[in-house]
Design an enzyme around this catalytic site. Structure first.
Site, mmCIF file in Angstrom:
data_model
loop_
_atom_site.group_PDB
_atom_site.id
_atom_site.type_symbol
_atom_site.label_atom_id
_atom_site.label_comp_id
_atom_site.label_asym_id
_atom_site.label_seq_id
_atom_site.Cartn_x
_atom_site.Cartn_y
_atom_site.Cartn_z
ATOM 1 N N LYS A 116 0.882 -1.173 0.000
ATOM 2 C CA LYS A 116 0.000 0.000 0.000
ATOM 3 C C LYS A 116 0.916 1.217 0.000
ATOM 4 C CE LYS A 116 -3.813 -2.048 2.513
ATOM 5 N NZ LYS A 116 -4.624 -1.927 3.729
ATOM 6 N N HIS B 228 1.439 7.047 2.522
ATOM 7 C CA HIS B 228 0.633 8.245 2.291
ATOM 8 C C HIS B 228 0.862 9.290 3.368
ATOM 9 C CE1 HIS B 228 -2.201 6.958 5.338
ATOM 10 N NE2 HIS B 228 -2.206 5.767 4.779
ATOM 11 N N HIS C 134 0.867 8.363 7.029
ATOM 12 C CA HIS C 134 2.105 7.762 7.531
ATOM 13 C C HIS C 134 3.190 8.810 7.723
ATOM 14 C CE1 HIS C 134 0.372 3.900 5.842
ATOM 15 N NE2 HIS C 134 0.506 3.693 7.136
HETATM 16 N N1 ARG Z 1 0.579 -0.374 9.904
HETATM 17 C C1 ARG Z 1 -0.367 0.334 10.716
HETATM 18 C C2 ARG Z 1 -1.142 1.321 9.855
HETATM 19 O O1 ARG Z 1 -0.713 1.701 8.789
HETATM 20 C C3 ARG Z 1 0.288 1.090 11.851
HETATM 21 C C4 ARG Z 1 1.034 0.242 12.838
HETATM 22 C C5 ARG Z 1 1.257 0.956 14.130
HETATM 23 N N2 ARG Z 1 2.012 0.179 15.095
HETATM 24 C C6 ARG Z 1 1.502 -0.829 15.821
HETATM 25 N N3 ARG Z 1 2.316 -1.476 16.622
HETATM 26 N N4 ARG Z 1 0.249 -1.177 15.749
HETATM 27 O O2 ARG Z 1 -2.203 1.756 10.259
#
Ligand code: ARG
Length: 568
Positions: free
Chosen positions: A127, A130, A133
């Site tokens: 993905k 964006h 992030h």
């Molecule tokens: N990959 C997730 C997202 O894009 C965020 C992860 C954040 N860290 C965690 N340990 N949950 O929404």
């Protein structure tokens, strides 16, 4: 450097027996303008305790304050007790501290020996990276730097979204509508396109969803074909993410993503079972959280596969064992708040007393011209494109301002400022507020922007260069008497406390706001007064001020992850 609130609260504690100096210190304020003194005690805060009017209290106290070499005068004005510092002492103290400490001005060792894990950025494989992030990346990176600056040992983890049902979907999508060539050439954009196609098709044909679930189950069972495709998607994505991290100048201590916990989940699931926390619900395994007014935390799906929360619980236990953290901080959008609340509770129910060291740091939504940046439907603004655009626009501005700079230098500065503009704008609001992104605002060299602060820093560098002598550390503090100079020095004085507040509130915007204030104070001084004057002693004193500002701006920029170029 003298802690002026501390000093004043100690003096006051002697004459207000009802309170100790710590309580008094809490009440002290920095007045909004210099005519009201440098530190003030709003006496209404004492009315109830002393059973007198604020005006009366201020006047009585003013008469009792003993002489002190650091304090020039004390005035009682409408219920406030206003302290005026001895300017010369204060100026000497602040400037020599800033000059001596240089690029360490504002740092401390208060966190010595303590580990802070910061989980940030964490884009999802296949993905796009964006703007949401970016917020996580910018905030997390800034917290990382702030904690380190205060003596903690920060550990930055990129918890990549590289495991989960979406890979099942991607495999199905690839098998139906993808080809090796188109993905090798198209990268994340192509992966994204087939992922979107999957959702469109699955609406018409729900059996695709089952197929996708089956593939993810196969991944969890170690199926070779599935894992090879997954690894390939991951490599392609990481290569593209790396471009963004290079532009932002960001590195991590660990890139252990969700997949890293695959073989670490079974013992944790077993532990949940042994602790009688797992219950069955419609074929799935959950931790019931009804008692805590929350929906259940899903641990295992009906098909036997694990979930985001299962991996987060496992990762937290792993990190506690590996890093023995003092805090483990998660930087994500506010939409995930419930997720974190739920599994933090599960950790508590498991009997881990360190559950209160887990901290969710949520932030608001980023929009572009008022439109939310969605990913499902494929309408998404890529961070890489935004950064490229910012760099291009900045390059144009620099070309106009500085036509004779050589090209490679110009390009590097445009990168530092273009990226700086985007990151600064992202950090400059309270993180929980939603932000709207506007090109004109973020690139304005005169506005409250990254380029404005960087530009001011470059101005201090150019002044120091034009002076053609080194600043003599034995400057004459008695020569810095104008109100503009004193304003700058008072702002410089605040920097060490600002860094601590930003850490305590987990709020980088405290630093961005401070940097704009300092830059504005400095520019007011710069426009009102000549610095490179004939009088050597005055010139040297003013240059000492310029150098202290340069260090402080550079240190502050560094704490929010921005470069401080010497020229723009
Ligand atoms: N990959 C997730 C997202 O894009 C965020 C992860 C954040 N860290 C965690 N340990 N949950 O929404």
């Amino acid at each position: 450097m003298l802690d002026i609130k501390q000093r004043i609260s100690e003096i006051l504690a002697e004459i207000i027996p009802a309170l100790d100096s710590g309580e008094i210190k809490q009440m002290l304020e920095y007045p909004p303008n210099d005519e009201m003194g440098d530190v003030a005690l709003p006496c209404f805060k004492l009315s109830r305790i002393l059973r007198k009017s604020p005006i009366q209290i201020a006047e009585e106290l003013a008469g009792k304050i003993p002489a002190d070499p650091k304090i020039a005068k004390v005035e009682a004005v409408s219920g406030y007790l206003n302290f005026f510092l001895d300017k010369e002492e204060f100026v000497r103290d602040v400037l020599s501290t800033a000059l001596n400490k240089g690029n360490e001005y504002g740092s401390r060792d208060m966190g010595k020996g303590r580990n802070i894990v910061i989980d940030y950025s964490a884009p999802n494989i296949a993905k796009p990276f964006h703007v949401g992030h970016l917020r996580s990346t910018a905030i997390g990176n800034s917290l990382y730097r702030i904690f380190n600056f205060l003596g903690y040992n920060s550990i930055g983890i990129n918890h990549l979204g590289d495991w989960g049902t979406q890979f099942g979907k991607l495999i199905v999508a690839y098998k139906n509508w993808g080809s090796k060539d188109s993905i090798e050439n198209g990268g994340i954009k192509e992966l994204m396109a087939i992922y979107v196609k999957f959702h469109e098709e699955a609406e018409k044909d729900p059996s695709l969803e089952d197929e996708a679930r089956d593939w993810f189950v196969k991944m969890e069972q170690g199926n070779e074909e599935a894992l090879q495709l997954w690894q390939w998607f991951k490599d392609i994505s990481l290569k593209e993410f790396q471009k963004v991290y290079d532009l932002l100048d960001i590195t991590f201590d660990s890139q252990a993503g969700e997949s890293f916990y695959e073989d670490k989940m079974p013992p944790v699931i077993e532990e949940l079972r042994e602790k009688n926390l797992l219950t069955e619900s419609h074929g799935a395994m959950i931790v019931d959280l009804e008692e805590y007014n929350m929906p259940p935390c899903l641990i295992i799906k009906k098909d036997g596969s694990t979930l985001y929360a299962t991996r987060d619980i496992t990762a937290a236990i792993y990190r506690k064992n590996t890093y023995d953290f003092d805090k483990c901080i998660y930087v994500t959008g506010a939409a995930q708040s419930l997720h974190f609340e739920q599994w933090f509770k599960v950790i508590e129910l498991m009997g881990y007393d360190w559950h209160d060291k887990l901290v969710h740091v949520p932030f608001g939504i980023v929009s572009l011209g008022g439109e939310k940046l969605a990913t499902r439907k494929g309408k998404v603004v890529l961070l890489e494109d935004i950064l490229a655009e910012a760099i291009k626009k900045t390059l144009k501005i620099i070309e106009e301002k500085n036509p004779d700079m050589d090209e490679s230098e110009r390009e590097e500065i445009a990168r530092q400022m273009g990226v700086g503009a985007v990151v600064f704008s992202d950090l400059s609001n309270n993180r929980i507020k939603d932000v709207s992104f506007s090109w004109d605002e973020i690139l304005n060299f005169d506005g409250e922007t990254g380029p404005y602060v960087q530009y001011t820093h470059a101005r201090t560098c150019s002044l120091l260069k034009r002076a053609e002598t080194d600043v003599d550390p034995n400057f004459d503090a008695s020569l810095l008497t104008t109100k503009e100079e004193f304003r700058v020095i008072k702002t410089l004085y605040l920097f060490p406390d600002i860094v601590v507040s930003a850490m305590e509130d987990l709020e980088p915007s405290i630093i961005t706001r401070y940097l704009v204030d300092l830059a504005q104070d400095f520019n007011r001084f710069y426009h009102e007064h000549s610095i490179l004057v004939e009088d050597e002693a005055l010139k040297n004193a003013r240059l000492a001020l310029v150098l202290a500002v340069k260090h402080t701006l550079a240190n502050g920029l560094n704490l929010i992850g921005l470069s401080a170029p010497e020229r723009v």
